[in-house]
Motif scaffolding. Structure first.
Motif, PDB file in Angstrom:
ATOM      1  N   ILE A  33       0.860  -1.186   0.000  1.00 50.61           N
ATOM      2  CA  ILE A  33       0.000   0.000   0.000  1.00 50.61           C
ATOM      3  C   ILE A  33       0.894   1.233   0.000  1.00 50.61           C
ATOM      4  CG2 ILE A  33      -1.727   1.318   1.305  1.00 50.61           C
ATOM      5  CD1 ILE A  33      -2.610  -1.418   2.491  1.00 50.61           C
ATOM      6  N   ILE A  34       0.587   2.186  -0.865  1.00 48.26           N
ATOM      7  CA  ILE A  34       1.315   3.456  -0.868  1.00 48.26           C
ATOM      8  C   ILE A  34       0.843   4.236   0.357  1.00 48.26           C
ATOM      9  CG2 ILE A  34       1.729   5.626  -2.077  1.00 48.26           C
ATOM     10  CD1 ILE A  34       1.277   4.025  -4.713  1.00 48.26           C
ATOM     11  N   THR A  35       1.755   4.425   1.302  1.00 46.90           N
ATOM     12  CA  THR A  35       1.382   5.044   2.569  1.00 46.90           C
ATOM     13  C   THR A  35       1.807   6.505   2.681  1.00 46.90           C
ATOM     14  OG1 THR A  35       3.430   4.246   3.586  1.00 46.90           O
ATOM     15  CG2 THR A  35       1.456   2.858   3.824  1.00 46.90           C
ATOM     16  N   GLU A  36       2.722   6.906   1.824  1.00 43.66           N
ATOM     17  CA  GLU A  36       3.210   8.275   1.905  1.00 43.66           C
ATOM     18  C   GLU A  36       3.732   8.686   0.543  1.00 43.66           C
ATOM     19  OE1 GLU A  36       6.274  10.722   4.824  1.00 43.66           O
ATOM     20  OE2 GLU A  36       5.701   8.672   5.349  1.00 43.66           O
ATOM     21  N   GLN A  37       3.596   9.962   0.248  1.00 44.06           N
ATOM     22  CA  GLN A  37       4.163  10.499  -0.986  1.00 44.06           C
ATOM     23  C   GLN A  37       4.805  11.845  -0.696  1.00 44.06           C
ATOM     24  OE1 GLN A  37       0.778  11.585  -3.763  1.00 44.06           O
ATOM     25  NE2 GLN A  37      -0.095   9.806  -2.793  1.00 44.06           N
ATOM     26  N   TYR A  38       5.845  12.119  -1.462  1.00 45.86           N
ATOM     27  CA  TYR A  38       6.607  13.342  -1.270  1.00 45.86           C
ATOM     28  C   TYR A  38       6.927  13.927  -2.635  1.00 45.86           C
ATOM     29  CZ  TYR A  38      10.535  16.399  -0.175  1.00 45.86           C
ATOM     30  OH  TYR A  38      11.365  17.477  -0.068  1.00 45.86           O
ATOM     31  N   TYR A  39       6.834  15.246  -2.739  1.00 43.96           N
ATOM     32  CA  TYR A  39       7.203  15.926  -3.982  1.00 43.96           C
ATOM     33  C   TYR A  39       7.826  17.265  -3.646  1.00 43.96           C
ATOM     34  CZ  TYR A  39       6.980  18.423  -8.387  1.00 43.96           C
ATOM     35  OH  TYR A  39       7.321  19.142  -9.513  1.00 43.96           O
ATOM     36  N   SER A  40       8.878  17.604  -4.356  1.00 41.99           N
ATOM     37  CA  SER A  40       9.457  18.932  -4.226  1.00 41.99           C
ATOM     38  C   SER A  40      10.141  19.335  -5.520  1.00 41.99           C
ATOM     39  CB  SER A  40      10.485  18.969  -3.092  1.00 41.99           C
ATOM     40  OG  SER A  40      10.984  20.296  -2.939  1.00 41.99           O
ATOM     41  N   LEU A  41      10.016  20.598  -5.849  1.00 43.00           N
ATOM     42  CA  LEU A  41      10.883  21.190  -6.853  1.00 43.00           C
ATOM     43  C   LEU A  41      12.219  21.437  -6.170  1.00 43.00           C
ATOM     44  CD1 LEU A  41       8.458  23.741  -8.530  1.00 43.00           C
ATOM     45  CD2 LEU A  41       9.311  21.597  -9.504  1.00 43.00           C
ATOM     46  N   ILE A  42      13.277  21.453  -6.949  1.00 44.68           N
ATOM     47  CA  ILE A  42      14.636  21.590  -6.426  1.00 44.68           C
ATOM     48  C   ILE A  42      15.366  22.650  -7.242  1.00 44.68           C
ATOM     49  CG2 ILE A  42      16.841  20.399  -6.038  1.00 44.68           C
ATOM     50  CD1 ILE A  42      15.232  17.744  -6.071  1.00 44.68           C
ATOM     51  N   ARG A  43      16.091  23.516  -6.562  1.00 40.50           N
ATOM     52  CA  ARG A  43      16.920  24.500  -7.263  1.00 40.50           C
ATOM     53  C   ARG A  43      18.266  23.865  -7.570  1.00 40.50           C
ATOM     54  NH1 ARG A  43      17.549  28.300  -3.553  1.00 40.50           N
ATOM     55  NH2 ARG A  43      19.741  27.869  -3.101  1.00 40.50           N
ATOM     56  N   PRO A  44      18.552  23.618  -8.846  1.00 34.59           N
ATOM     57  CA  PRO A  44      19.864  23.054  -9.188  1.00 34.59           C
ATOM     58  C   PRO A  44      20.958  24.112  -9.051  1.00 34.59           C
ATOM     59  CG  PRO A  44      18.543  23.377 -11.173  1.00 34.59           C
ATOM     60  CD  PRO A  44      17.696  23.795 -10.013  1.00 34.59           C
ATOM     61  N   ALA A  45      22.191  23.671  -9.108  1.00 35.58           N
ATOM     62  CA  ALA A  45      23.334  24.572  -8.939  1.00 35.58           C
ATOM     63  C   ALA A  45      23.494  25.544 -10.105  1.00 35.58           C
ATOM     64  CB  ALA A  45      24.608  23.756  -8.756  1.00 35.58           C
ATOM     65  N   THR A  46      22.894  25.219 -11.228  1.00 33.04           N
ATOM     66  CA  THR A  46      23.031  26.068 -12.420  1.00 33.04           C
ATOM     67  C   THR A  46      21.656  26.515 -12.906  1.00 33.04           C
ATOM     68  OG1 THR A  46      23.812  26.115 -14.711  1.00 33.04           O
ATOM     69  CG2 THR A  46      23.076  24.000 -13.885  1.00 33.04           C
ATOM     70  N   LYS A  47      21.631  27.639 -13.588  1.00 34.21           N
ATOM     71  CA  LYS A  47      20.379  28.155 -14.153  1.00 34.21           C
ATOM     72  C   LYS A  47      20.066  27.540 -15.515  1.00 34.21           C
ATOM     73  CE  LYS A  47      20.848  32.690 -12.029  1.00 34.21           C
ATOM     74  NZ  LYS A  47      20.937  34.134 -12.273  1.00 34.21           N
ATOM     75  N   TYR A  48      20.988  26.736 -16.040  1.00 35.56           N
ATOM     76  CA  TYR A  48      20.843  26.186 -17.387  1.00 35.56           C
ATOM     77  C   TYR A  48      19.823  25.053 -17.421  1.00 35.56           C
ATOM     78  CZ  TYR A  48      21.929  23.778 -21.737  1.00 35.56           C
ATOM     79  OH  TYR A  48      21.829  23.159 -22.950  1.00 35.56           O
ATOM     80  N   PHE A  49      18.731  25.276 -18.148  1.00 37.64           N
ATOM     81  CA  PHE A  49      17.675  24.286 -18.343  1.00 37.64           C
ATOM     82  C   PHE A  49      17.555  23.977 -19.831  1.00 37.64           C
ATOM     83  CE2 PHE A  49      16.594  25.162 -14.107  1.00 37.64           C
ATOM     84  CZ  PHE A  49      15.599  24.300 -13.675  1.00 37.64           C
ATOM     85  N   CYS A  50      17.654  22.700 -20.184  1.00 39.80           N
ATOM     86  CA  CYS A  50      17.433  22.322 -21.583  1.00 39.80           C
ATOM     87  C   CYS A  50      16.338  21.255 -21.710  1.00 39.80           C
ATOM     88  CB  CYS A  50      18.730  21.875 -22.253  1.00 39.80           C
ATOM     89  SG  CYS A  50      19.421  20.353 -21.613  1.00 39.80           S
ATOM     90  N   TYR A  51      15.778  20.793 -20.582  1.00 38.26           N
ATOM     91  CA  TYR A  51      14.727  19.764 -20.636  1.00 38.26           C
ATOM     92  C   TYR A  51      13.353  20.299 -20.249  1.00 38.26           C
ATOM     93  CZ  TYR A  51      18.529  16.412 -21.146  1.00 38.26           C
ATOM     94  OH  TYR A  51      19.622  15.718 -21.598  1.00 38.26           O
ATOM     95  N   THR A  52      13.194  21.620 -20.281  1.00 34.89           N
ATOM     96  CA  THR A  52      11.887  22.208 -19.978  1.00 34.89           C
ATOM     97  C   THR A  52      10.815  21.640 -20.910  1.00 34.89           C
ATOM     98  OG1 THR A  52      12.894  24.217 -19.114  1.00 34.89           O
ATOM     99  CG2 THR A  52      10.598  24.374 -19.820  1.00 34.89           C
ATOM    100  N   HIS A  53      11.185  21.371 -22.151  1.00 36.07           N
ATOM    101  CA  HIS A  53      10.211  20.821 -23.110  1.00 36.07           C
ATOM    102  C   HIS A  53       9.727  19.421 -22.703  1.00 36.07           C
ATOM    103  CE1 HIS A  53      13.943  18.938 -24.467  1.00 36.07           C
ATOM    104  NE2 HIS A  53      13.205  18.045 -25.113  1.00 36.07           N
ATOM    105  N   VAL A  54      10.485  18.734 -21.847  1.00 40.69           N
ATOM    106  CA  VAL A  54      10.108  17.394 -21.394  1.00 40.69           C
ATOM    107  C   VAL A  54       9.185  17.480 -20.184  1.00 40.69           C
ATOM    108  CG1 VAL A  54      10.965  15.214 -20.452  1.00 40.69           C
ATOM    109  CG2 VAL A  54      12.230  16.354 -22.288  1.00 40.69           C
ATOM    110  N   HIS A  55       9.610  18.221 -19.152  1.00 45.42           N
ATOM    111  CA  HIS A  55       8.876  18.232 -17.882  1.00 45.42           C
ATOM    112  C   HIS A  55       8.173  19.539 -17.561  1.00 45.42           C
ATOM    113  CE1 HIS A  55      12.500  20.259 -16.617  1.00 45.42           C
ATOM    114  NE2 HIS A  55      13.223  19.143 -16.692  1.00 45.42           N
ATOM    115  N   GLY A  56       8.432  20.580 -18.334  1.00 44.45           N
ATOM    116  CA  GLY A  56       7.745  21.852 -18.126  1.00 44.45           C
ATOM    117  C   GLY A  56       8.330  22.730 -17.034  1.00 44.45           C
TER     118      GLY A  56
END
Length: 170
Positions: A33-56
């Protein structure tokens, strides 16, 4: 086979650097049974994003969020007292976990890892073994590339595999 407690986890990354985690989802499973779930956005060490088209996710979404190092005190409990941790493509997710731990000087979890992708390749006669294909096979809802949704789908896939193993042992 006795499995009582495991987690599934999924990272999304900003770019091709393994330590660029920008989102994390975790599902805790106890006695199937899934008893707990956790989610967080994370600030990476760099501002460079190239996978925004994948995950938004883009820099503006995470620039005021905690880093992985800051989140570790909240999430390390999930990696304790478990039978294993799993993801759908453990090579990727474990690599991100290890790279983030290395970057922030955190001891890597000393646990067993399982992979639902590898298990799918062995168990299922499907043309594609992608998370969305395996989820559809089991009727599992999925918002692909949302770290929590991916983690929950992986948890449900692993639950199905473990229950099938129990049935096959009978």
């Amino acid at each position: 086979m006795q499995i009582n407690r495991f987690i599934t986890f999924d990272f999304e990354t900003a770019n091709n650097q393994r330590d660029s985690a920008c989102a994390l989802g975790i599902a805790m499973v106890e006695n199937f049974i899934i008893t707990e779930q956790y989610y967080s956005l994370i600030r990476p060490a760099t501002k460079y994003f190239c996978y925004t088209h994948v995950h938004g996710i883009k820099w503006d979404d995470v620039k005021y969020k905690p880093t992985f190092g800051e989140l570790w005190s909240d999430i390390k409990k999930y990696f304790n007292n478990i039978d294993f941790a799993a993801s759908h493509n453990i090579i990727f997710d474990r690599g991100v976990l290890n790279a983030c731990c290395d970057y922030y000087g955190i001891n890597k979890p000393d646990i067993k890892y399982e992979c639902t992708l590898q298990q799918s390749r062995k168990r299922l006669d499907l043309k594609s073994k992608s998370l969305d294909s395996v989820s559809a096979h089991y009727g599992i809802q999925l918002e692909h590339h949302n770290a929590l949704s991916d983690s929950l789908a992986c948890a449900n896939i692993m639950i199905n595999f473990l229950k099938e193993d129990i049935e096959n042992e009978r």
